[in-house]
Write a protein that holds these residues in place. Structure first.
Motif, PDB file in Angstrom:
ATOM      1  N   HIS A 115     -32.906 148.515 139.275  1.00 37.43           N
ATOM      2  CA  HIS A 115     -34.165 148.409 139.217  1.00 37.43           C
ATOM      3  C   HIS A 115     -34.666 148.971 137.860  1.00 37.43           C
ATOM      4  O   HIS A 115     -35.770 148.447 137.601  1.00 37.43           O
ATOM      5  CB  HIS A 115     -34.537 149.882 140.337  1.00 37.43           C
ATOM      6  CG  HIS A 115     -34.697 149.184 141.663  1.00 37.43           C
ATOM      7  ND1 HIS A 115     -33.772 148.973 142.547  1.00 37.43           N
ATOM      8  CD2 HIS A 115     -35.946 148.949 142.340  1.00 37.43           C
ATOM      9  CE1 HIS A 115     -34.131 148.599 143.641  1.00 37.43           C
ATOM     10  NE2 HIS A 115     -35.425 148.640 143.770  1.00 37.43           N
ATOM     11  N   VAL A 116     -34.029 149.772 137.119  1.00 32.33           N
ATOM     12  CA  VAL A 116     -34.470 150.159 135.806  1.00 32.33           C
ATOM     13  C   VAL A 116     -34.456 148.856 134.783  1.00 32.33           C
ATOM     14  O   VAL A 116     -35.346 148.685 134.038  1.00 32.33           O
ATOM     15  CB  VAL A 116     -33.417 151.392 135.191  1.00 32.33           C
ATOM     16  CG1 VAL A 116     -33.680 151.604 133.671  1.00 32.33           C
ATOM     17  CG2 VAL A 116     -33.677 152.410 136.061  1.00 32.33           C
ATOM     18  N   VAL A 117     -33.440 148.097 135.025  1.00 33.89           N
ATOM     19  CA  VAL A 117     -33.511 146.908 134.229  1.00 33.89           C
ATOM     20  C   VAL A 117     -34.551 145.999 134.538  1.00 33.89           C
ATOM     21  O   VAL A 117     -35.094 145.544 133.831  1.00 33.89           O
ATOM     22  CB  VAL A 117     -32.015 146.311 134.229  1.00 33.89           C
ATOM     23  CG1 VAL A 117     -31.966 144.881 133.414  1.00 33.89           C
ATOM     24  CG2 VAL A 117     -30.920 147.083 133.632  1.00 33.89           C
ATOM     25  N   ALA A 118     -34.780 145.757 135.763  1.00 34.71           N
ATOM     26  CA  ALA A 118     -35.930 144.845 136.066  1.00 34.71           C
ATOM     27  C   ALA A 118     -37.250 145.444 135.862  1.00 34.71           C
ATOM     28  O   ALA A 118     -37.801 144.805 135.439  1.00 34.71           O
ATOM     29  CB  ALA A 118     -35.791 144.706 137.831  1.00 34.71           C
ATOM     30  N   ILE A 142     -37.609 147.089 133.048  1.00 38.18           N
ATOM     31  CA  ILE A 142     -37.770 146.939 131.666  1.00 38.18           C
ATOM     32  C   ILE A 142     -38.070 145.438 131.482  1.00 38.18           C
ATOM     33  O   ILE A 142     -38.993 145.143 130.578  1.00 38.18           O
ATOM     34  CB  ILE A 142     -36.203 147.077 130.979  1.00 38.18           C
ATOM     35  CG1 ILE A 142     -36.338 148.837 130.899  1.00 38.18           C
ATOM     36  CG2 ILE A 142     -36.154 146.662 129.675  1.00 38.18           C
ATOM     37  CD1 ILE A 142     -34.660 149.291 130.378  1.00 38.18           C
ATOM     38  N   ARG A 143     -37.531 144.725 131.958  1.00 41.00           N
ATOM     39  CA  ARG A 143     -37.854 143.268 131.837  1.00 41.00           C
ATOM     40  C   ARG A 143     -39.135 143.028 132.440  1.00 41.00           C
ATOM     41  O   ARG A 143     -39.840 141.987 131.785  1.00 41.00           O
ATOM     42  CB  ARG A 143     -36.651 142.330 132.609  1.00 41.00           C
ATOM     43  CG  ARG A 143     -35.298 142.410 132.212  1.00 41.00           C
ATOM     44  CD  ARG A 143     -34.375 141.559 132.527  1.00 41.00           C
ATOM     45  NE  ARG A 143     -33.098 141.703 132.187  1.00 41.00           N
ATOM     46  CZ  ARG A 143     -32.445 141.407 130.802  1.00 41.00           C
ATOM     47  NH1 ARG A 143     -33.301 140.803 130.040  1.00 41.00           N
ATOM     48  NH2 ARG A 143     -31.344 141.561 130.550  1.00 41.00           N
ATOM     49  N   ASP A 201     -43.165 150.561 129.765  1.00 43.69           N
ATOM     50  CA  ASP A 201     -43.150 151.098 128.400  1.00 43.69           C
ATOM     51  C   ASP A 201     -42.413 152.051 128.220  1.00 43.69           C
ATOM     52  O   ASP A 201     -41.850 152.485 127.115  1.00 43.69           O
ATOM     53  CB  ASP A 201     -44.598 151.366 127.811  1.00 43.69           C
ATOM     54  CG  ASP A 201     -45.550 150.043 127.877  1.00 43.69           C
ATOM     55  OD1 ASP A 201     -45.286 149.289 126.885  1.00 43.69           O
ATOM     56  OD2 ASP A 201     -46.388 150.046 128.713  1.00 43.69           O
ATOM     57  N   GLY A 202     -41.973 152.960 129.293  1.00 42.80           N
ATOM     58  CA  GLY A 202     -41.320 154.275 129.087  1.00 42.80           C
ATOM     59  C   GLY A 202     -40.612 154.465 130.513  1.00 42.80           C
ATOM     60  O   GLY A 202     -41.091 154.051 131.512  1.00 42.80           O
ATOM     61  N   PHE A 203     -39.561 155.287 130.402  1.00 45.90           N
ATOM     62  CA  PHE A 203     -38.958 155.425 131.517  1.00 45.90           C
ATOM     63  C   PHE A 203     -38.278 157.016 131.355  1.00 45.90           C
ATOM     64  O   PHE A 203     -37.798 157.434 130.554  1.00 45.90           O
ATOM     65  CB  PHE A 203     -37.633 154.867 131.534  1.00 45.90           C
ATOM     66  CG  PHE A 203     -37.627 153.235 131.941  1.00 45.90           C
ATOM     67  CD1 PHE A 203     -37.761 152.713 133.201  1.00 45.90           C
ATOM     68  CD2 PHE A 203     -38.209 152.464 130.941  1.00 45.90           C
ATOM     69  CE1 PHE A 203     -38.047 151.522 133.519  1.00 45.90           C
ATOM     70  CE2 PHE A 203     -38.569 151.168 130.771  1.00 45.90           C
ATOM     71  CZ  PHE A 203     -38.615 150.855 132.511  1.00 45.90           C
ATOM     72  N   GLY A 221     -38.584 143.681 121.706  1.00 46.28           N
ATOM     73  CA  GLY A 221     -40.240 144.266 121.842  1.00 46.28           C
ATOM     74  C   GLY A 221     -40.340 145.619 122.075  1.00 46.28           C
ATOM     75  O   GLY A 221     -41.514 146.056 121.913  1.00 46.28           O
ATOM     76  N   ASP A 222     -39.399 146.338 122.657  1.00 46.48           N
ATOM     77  CA  ASP A 222     -39.415 147.719 122.911  1.00 46.48           C
ATOM     78  C   ASP A 222     -38.132 148.549 122.906  1.00 46.48           C
ATOM     79  O   ASP A 222     -37.052 147.723 122.652  1.00 46.48           O
ATOM     80  CB  ASP A 222     -40.183 147.829 124.472  1.00 46.48           C
ATOM     81  CG  ASP A 222     -39.418 147.238 125.433  1.00 46.48           C
ATOM     82  OD1 ASP A 222     -38.243 147.133 125.434  1.00 46.48           O
ATOM     83  OD2 ASP A 222     -40.060 146.711 126.296  1.00 46.48           O
ATOM     84  N   ARG A 223     -37.896 149.442 123.420  1.00 47.23           N
ATOM     85  CA  ARG A 223     -36.717 150.328 123.287  1.00 47.23           C
ATOM     86  C   ARG A 223     -35.663 150.092 124.169  1.00 47.23           C
ATOM     87  O   ARG A 223     -34.640 149.812 123.916  1.00 47.23           O
ATOM     88  CB  ARG A 223     -37.131 151.912 123.243  1.00 47.23           C
ATOM     89  CG  ARG A 223     -37.713 152.538 122.306  1.00 47.23           C
ATOM     90  CD  ARG A 223     -38.357 153.805 122.664  1.00 47.23           C
ATOM     91  NE  ARG A 223     -37.044 154.768 122.030  1.00 47.23           N
ATOM     92  CZ  ARG A 223     -37.236 155.515 120.765  1.00 47.23           C
ATOM     93  NH1 ARG A 223     -38.170 155.206 119.831  1.00 47.23           N
ATOM     94  NH2 ARG A 223     -36.212 156.272 120.429  1.00 47.23           N
ATOM     95  N   GLY A 224     -36.307 149.379 125.429  1.00 47.78           N
ATOM     96  CA  GLY A 224     -35.358 148.971 126.399  1.00 47.78           C
ATOM     97  C   GLY A 224     -34.655 147.841 125.971  1.00 47.78           C
ATOM     98  O   GLY A 224     -33.477 147.577 126.004  1.00 47.78           O
ATOM     99  N   GLN A 225     -35.226 146.870 125.369  1.00 46.71           N
ATOM    100  CA  GLN A 225     -34.815 145.511 125.005  1.00 46.71           C
ATOM    101  C   GLN A 225     -33.964 145.702 123.502  1.00 46.71           C
ATOM    102  O   GLN A 225     -32.998 145.183 123.376  1.00 46.71           O
ATOM    103  CB  GLN A 225     -36.070 144.564 124.700  1.00 46.71           C
ATOM    104  CG  GLN A 225     -36.841 144.238 125.524  1.00 46.71           C
ATOM    105  CD  GLN A 225     -37.951 143.146 125.142  1.00 46.71           C
ATOM    106  OE1 GLN A 225     -37.922 142.590 124.122  1.00 46.71           O
ATOM    107  NE2 GLN A 225     -39.011 142.912 125.929  1.00 46.71           N
ATOM    108  N   LEU A 226     -34.208 146.863 122.854  1.00 51.01           N
ATOM    109  CA  LEU A 226     -33.515 147.314 121.687  1.00 51.01           C
ATOM    110  C   LEU A 226     -32.089 147.763 122.132  1.00 51.01           C
ATOM    111  O   LEU A 226     -31.093 147.301 121.573  1.00 51.01           O
ATOM    112  CB  LEU A 226     -33.908 148.489 120.886  1.00 51.01           C
ATOM    113  CG  LEU A 226     -33.408 148.878 119.642  1.00 51.01           C
ATOM    114  CD1 LEU A 226     -33.006 147.864 118.722  1.00 51.01           C
ATOM    115  CD2 LEU A 226     -34.121 150.151 119.080  1.00 51.01           C
ATOM    116  N   VAL A 227     -32.200 148.369 123.357  1.00 52.78           N
ATOM    117  CA  VAL A 227     -30.908 148.800 124.069  1.00 52.78           C
ATOM    118  C   VAL A 227     -29.961 147.875 124.314  1.00 52.78           C
ATOM    119  O   VAL A 227     -28.713 147.695 123.997  1.00 52.78           O
ATOM    120  CB  VAL A 227     -31.004 149.716 125.241  1.00 52.78           C
ATOM    121  CG1 VAL A 227     -29.609 150.138 125.987  1.00 52.78           C
ATOM    122  CG2 VAL A 227     -31.666 151.174 124.930  1.00 52.78           C
ATOM    123  N   ILE A 228     -30.531 146.673 125.006  1.00 49.30           N
ATOM    124  CA  ILE A 228     -29.730 145.379 125.364  1.00 49.30           C
ATOM    125  C   ILE A 228     -29.308 144.893 123.891  1.00 49.30           C
ATOM    126  O   ILE A 228     -28.149 144.271 124.029  1.00 49.30           O
ATOM    127  CB  ILE A 228     -30.775 144.431 126.116  1.00 49.30           C
ATOM    128  CG1 ILE A 228     -31.164 145.188 127.372  1.00 49.30           C
ATOM    129  CG2 ILE A 228     -29.891 143.221 126.423  1.00 49.30           C
ATOM    130  CD1 ILE A 228     -32.198 144.330 128.328  1.00 49.30           C
TER     131      ILE A 228
END
Length: 242
Positions: A91-94, A96-97, A101-103, A209-216
């Motif tokens: 769910h978190v990954v979905a 983000i995709r 913008d924030g979690f 594009g954002d911090r989530g994508q940066l983690v990936i």
């Protein structure tokens, strides 16, 4: 004044979140939604400065609500802060995709919620340590890696990562471990503005594009191992930009 639409299917939780958010005199909750479909409608109606969104809601869940808000040209730029228990990495990954913008975890301290609300409403992004761990765990699963990556895409991630300076690599890994810009600054003995600059440069070089994508991107480039430890650093260092 930060105008917020608050979405959660439980009235008591909405009431508590409203009370916490409105302890800040610069924040007002303009409306509340009990499911994702209502959250989308209220976002269109109010054009708020921020949507605070639960992921698990009946009928239309938070992930689908984020997708619908992002797909509408009138609301596509509205910042979205997701609150979750992190009981589902997928769910978190979905989310983000989908474009959140924030979690932040629902167990976060009130001060963390207020800081995240300001950060995301002002154009930043917040990724709590729990969100970062969930993202890394999910990305590390063999079936996830097989679905979202190929040797070519991973090689491209590694190529882009080679352009990072030593400091940018350090900062990118710390983002993937869930640290905020202020925490990165304290950890590396640099200013928050310098930390933000390094984060932005790392995102640009890794095309995140954002911090989530940066983690990936950090994980797929081999800069972070599944256990959350930094990966090998035997790549040639690129000098830091002035």
């Amino acid at each position: 004044m930060i105008r917020i639409v608050l979405a959660d299917d439980q009235a008591m939780i909405r009431s508590g979140l409203r009370a916490l958010l409105e302890t800040d005199p610069t924040i007002t909750v303009v409306d509340e939604a009990e499911d994702g479909a209502q959250a989308v409608r209220l976002t269109r109606r109010h054009r708020p400065d921020l949507v605070v969104m639960d992921l698990r809601m009946p009928r239309v869940d938070g992930v689908e609500a984020v997708r619908r808000i992002r797909a509408d040209p009138d609301t596509s730029r509205v910042p979205i802060l997701v609150l979750t228990t992190f009981d589902s990495n997928a769910h978190v990954v979905a989310a983000i995709r989908a474009g959140a913008d924030g979690f932040l975890g629902k167990a976060a301290e009130p001060s963390e919620l207020l800081a995240a609300a300001h950060d995301v409403a002002e154009g930043g992004s917040t990724l709590s340590p729990a969100a970062a761990r969930a993202l890394v765990r999910h990305t590390a699963q063999p079936e996830t890696a097989a679905a979202h990556a190929t040797p070519e895409t991973n090689a491209e991630r590694v190529r882009r990562a080679a352009a990072l300076t030593h400091r940018e690599r350090e900062v990118a890994v710390l983002v993937a471990q869930g640290l905020t810009n202020s925490e990165i600054a304290a950890h590396l003995f640099i200013s928050p503005l310098t930390a933000k600059t390094h984060v932005n440069r790392a995102m640009r070089k890794l095309e995140a594009g954002d911090r989530g994508q940066l983690v990936i991107a950090v994980f797929e480039a081999g800069l972070l191992q599944p256990g959350g430890h930094p990966g090998p650093t035997d790549r040639p260092d690129v000098p830091d930009a002035p």
